[in-house]
Design an enzyme around this catalytic site. Structure first.
Site, mmCIF file in Angstrom:
data_model
loop_
_atom_site.group_PDB
_atom_site.id
_atom_site.type_symbol
_atom_site.label_atom_id
_atom_site.label_comp_id
_atom_site.label_asym_id
_atom_site.label_seq_id
_atom_site.Cartn_x
_atom_site.Cartn_y
_atom_site.Cartn_z
ATOM 1 N N ASP A 3 65.884 60.298 33.832
ATOM 2 C CA ASP A 3 67.016 59.386 33.745
ATOM 3 C C ASP A 3 66.968 58.439 34.939
ATOM 4 O O ASP A 3 66.815 58.874 36.076
ATOM 5 C CB ASP A 3 68.317 60.199 33.771
ATOM 6 C CG ASP A 3 69.539 59.295 33.731
ATOM 7 O OD1 ASP A 3 69.656 58.513 32.774
ATOM 8 O OD2 ASP A 3 70.361 59.378 34.648
ATOM 9 N N GLU A 18 63.777 56.591 29.090
ATOM 10 C CA GLU A 18 64.653 55.704 28.342
ATOM 11 C C GLU A 18 64.073 54.307 28.347
ATOM 12 O O GLU A 18 63.471 53.889 29.335
ATOM 13 C CB GLU A 18 65.983 55.628 29.084
ATOM 14 C CG GLU A 18 67.103 56.370 28.464
ATOM 15 C CD GLU A 18 68.347 56.139 29.300
ATOM 16 O OE1 GLU A 18 69.385 55.919 28.718
ATOM 17 O OE2 GLU A 18 68.261 56.171 30.535
ATOM 18 N N CYS A 71 76.919 66.598 25.384
ATOM 19 C CA CYS A 71 76.718 67.865 26.084
ATOM 20 C C CYS A 71 75.327 68.399 25.760
ATOM 21 O O CYS A 71 74.989 68.595 24.596
ATOM 22 C CB CYS A 71 77.784 68.878 25.679
ATOM 23 S SG CYS A 71 77.469 70.521 26.349
ATOM 24 N N CYS A 98 82.394 70.290 29.658
ATOM 25 C CA CYS A 98 82.481 70.172 28.196
ATOM 26 C C CYS A 98 83.464 71.205 27.660
ATOM 27 O O CYS A 98 83.770 72.187 28.343
ATOM 28 C CB CYS A 98 81.108 70.377 27.588
ATOM 29 S SG CYS A 98 81.107 70.343 25.788
ATOM 30 N N CYS A 152 82.889 73.340 25.591
ATOM 31 C CA CYS A 152 82.199 74.629 25.466
ATOM 32 C C CYS A 152 82.150 75.366 26.794
ATOM 33 O O CYS A 152 81.706 76.513 26.861
ATOM 34 C CB CYS A 152 80.790 74.433 24.928
ATOM 35 S SG CYS A 152 79.635 73.775 26.146
ATOM 36 N N ASP A 173 73.872 62.995 35.757
ATOM 37 C CA ASP A 173 72.509 62.496 35.600
ATOM 38 C C ASP A 173 71.555 63.557 35.044
ATOM 39 O O ASP A 173 70.677 63.254 34.235
ATOM 40 C CB ASP A 173 71.977 61.965 36.934
ATOM 41 C CG ASP A 173 72.780 60.766 37.417
ATOM 42 O OD1 ASP A 173 73.376 60.078 36.570
ATOM 43 O OD2 ASP A 173 72.810 60.526 38.644
HETATM 44 ZN ZN LIG Z 1 79.236 71.561 25.388
#
Ligand SMILES: [Zn+2]
Length: 401
Positions: free
Chosen positions: A187, A271, A324, A343, A345, A352
Site C-alpha cells: 500500500d 495498486e 475489513c 470492525c 467483527c 495501512d
Molecule cells: Zn471485520
C-alpha cells in the site's frame, strides 16, 4: 534455472577537455536533429496530411548534412544522430498507441543531454571503452563489475544538470531463477512511504528531511540572484546538485527495497495509482514530482520479469482502506487522520496494513481466476458494485516522501 536479460550498467566517467567538448557538441546536434525531424513530421502531417516515417527522416538527415548551414553535423558521429531519429520514431509509436502525448521539442535547458552509440560507433576492448571520433578511451569509474565476458550492445553517454558525466552500457546478464514462497501486498502509504501486508512499514530514505531543507534554502538562494549573473549560474548548479543527490538516494533506497521484495516473494500485488489523477490535487504535486511510486513500480516490473515473479496490479478504485481484511465487511468511510479502526467483527485494523492485506487478497483473487492483471471494478470479496466505490485514496492525502 537462469534467464538471460538485457541490463544497463551505469557508471560515472571523467572526460578530458577534448572529450567533453566533443560530447557537448554531439548532444547539441542530437537535440537539433531530433527537433528538426519532429518539425518536418509535424508540418507534413498538419499541412499535407502526409506521414513521414523513420526512413524518410533518415533521408532528410543525409540531405541536411550536405547543406552549408548544417555541415557541422558531420563533425560528430553519425550514429547518435540516427539514434535520435529512432527515438523520435518510438515517441510517435507510443503516441499512436495512446501510451504517450504528442512528442515535444527537446529544450536546451530542460531536456536530458544524452547521446546513444551502437556497436559500430564504439570500441570495447580489454575493459576500455572508446567512442567514435575519439582517440582515447573514457576514464570510467568501474564502481561495480560488469557481467563476465560482457560485450555492450549499446552505450549511452549523458551529462546531468549538476555537471556529472555518466555512461550506461547495455549488456546481456544471466539471472538465476530461485524460487520464493512469499506473497505480499503493498500500500502506498500516507504516513510511511509503503506499508506491506506483513505489517512492515517502510519509511522514507534517511537524510530525506535534511535534504529537503537544503533544497528549499538553495531555491530561495537562486531566486535572490540577479538574472544572467555569474552568481546565479553558481546557485543553479548548487541547486541541481542537491536535486541530484535526493534523486540518487531515493533511487538507491528503492533499488534495495525492490530487490528485497522480489527476492522474497513469488507474488507481489500493488495498486494502480493513476498519476494523472493525483496531479490535480496540489498538495500531492510534490509527491508526484518525486515520482517515487512510479519509479518503484517500474523497478518492480522489470525485476519481477527478470526473476520470474508475478507482479499483479489491482484497480485503484478498490475500497482497500475500509474493507475489513478479516471478515470482508465494508466499514464506514475512514477519515484521513484515523490510523486505526475496529470492525463490527471485532478486528482492530491499522489503516495501512489493512489496505495492504486487501490489496494482496484482491491480487491473489485475480491470479487464481487467471483473468489477466486487472480485477473487475468491484471488491473481490464482497461483490460491492462499482457505484459504491470510494474515491481513490491517493487523492485524499499526501504520502510523506
Ligand atoms: Zn471485520
Amino acid at each position: 534455472m537462469s534467464r538471460t536479460v538485457k541490463r544497463a550498467f551505469k557508471y560515472r566517467f571523467y572526460p578530458t577537455g577534448a572529450q567533453a567538448a566533443q560530447l557537448s557538441r554531439t548532444f547539441g546536434c542530437v537535440r537539433l536533429v531530433y527537433n528538426m525531424a519532429l518539425q518536418a513530421r509535424t508540418e507534413a502531417w498538419t499541412q499535407r496530411r502526409e506521414r513521414i516515417n523513420y526512413n524518410a527522416t533518415s533521408a532528410l538527415l543525409t540531405a541536411w548534412k550536405k547543406t552549408d548551414d548544417l555541415a557541422f553535423l558531420n563533425e560528430v558521429s553519425a550514429v547518435p544522430l540516427q539514434q535520435a531519429l529512432r527515438h523520435l520514431q518510438t515517441a510517435y509509436t507510443n503516441f499512436w498507441a495512446k501510451r504517450a502525448k504528442y512528442p515535444t521539442f527537446k529544450s536546451k535547458k530542460r531536456s536530458r543531454r544524452s547521446a546513444e552509440y551502437t556497436t559500430s560507433a564504439f570500441r570495447w576492448r580489454d575493459g576500455a571503452l572508446t567512442l567514435a571520433k575519439m582517440t582515447e578511451p573514457l576514464d570510467v569509474v568501474w564502481s561495480r563489475p560488469l557481467p563476465d565476458d560482457a560485450s555492450p550492445s549499446t552505450v549511452t553517454v549523458s551529462c546531468d544538470a549538476a555537471g556529472r558525466w555518466f555512461v550506461s552500457l547495455l549488456c546481456d546478464d544471466v539471472i538465476a531463477q530461485t524460487p520464493a514462497a512469499g506473497r505480499v501486498g503493498i500500500d502506498a502509504g500516507i504516513d510511511s512511504l509503503l506499508t506491506l501486508s506483513t505489517g512492515e512499514k517502510i519509511t522514507n530514505p534517511r537524510h530525506e528531511r535534511t535534504d529537503r531543507q537544503r533544497l528549499a534554502r538553495a531555491q530561495r538562494n537562486l531566486a535572490r540572484k540577479q538574472k544572467g549573473s555569474a552568481n546565479r549560474a553558481k546557485a543553479r548548479v548548487n541547486l541541481a546538485r542537491i536535486h541530484a543527490r535526493i534523486a540518487d538516494r531515493r533511487r538507491d533506497h528503492l533499488h534495495k527495497l525492490t530487490t528485497r521484495l522480489v527476492r522474497e516473494n513469488q507474488a507481489i500485488v500493488i495498486e494502480d495509482l493513476a498519476v494523472a489523477n493525483m496531479v490535480k490535487n496540489r498538495r500531492l504535486a510534490r509527491a508526484i514530482s518525486d515520482a517515487a511510486w512510479r519509479q518503484l513500480r517500474t523497478m518492480l516490473e522489470y525485476k519481477a520479469a527478470w526473476h520470474g515473479r508475478d507482479l499483479v496490479v489491482v484497480d485503484r478504485w478498490f475500497p482497500s482502506t475500509r474493507l475489513c481484511s478479516a471478515c470482508g465487511a465494508l466499514g464506514d468511510k475512514v477519515a484521513l487522520d484515523v490510523r486505526e479502526w475496529t470492525c463490527r467483527c471485532g478486528a482492530v485494523h491499522d489503516r495501512d496494513v489493512n489496505a495492504a492485506r486487501n490489496i494482496l487478497a484482491a491480487g491473489l483473487a485475480v491470479t487464481a481466476c487467471g483473468d489477466g492483471v486487472r480485477p473487475q471494478r468491484e471488491s473481490s470479496r464482497t461483490g460491492q458494485s462499482s457505484a459504491k466505490q470510494e474515491n481513490p485514496r491517493a487523492t485524499k492525502g499526501i504520502p510523506v516522501l
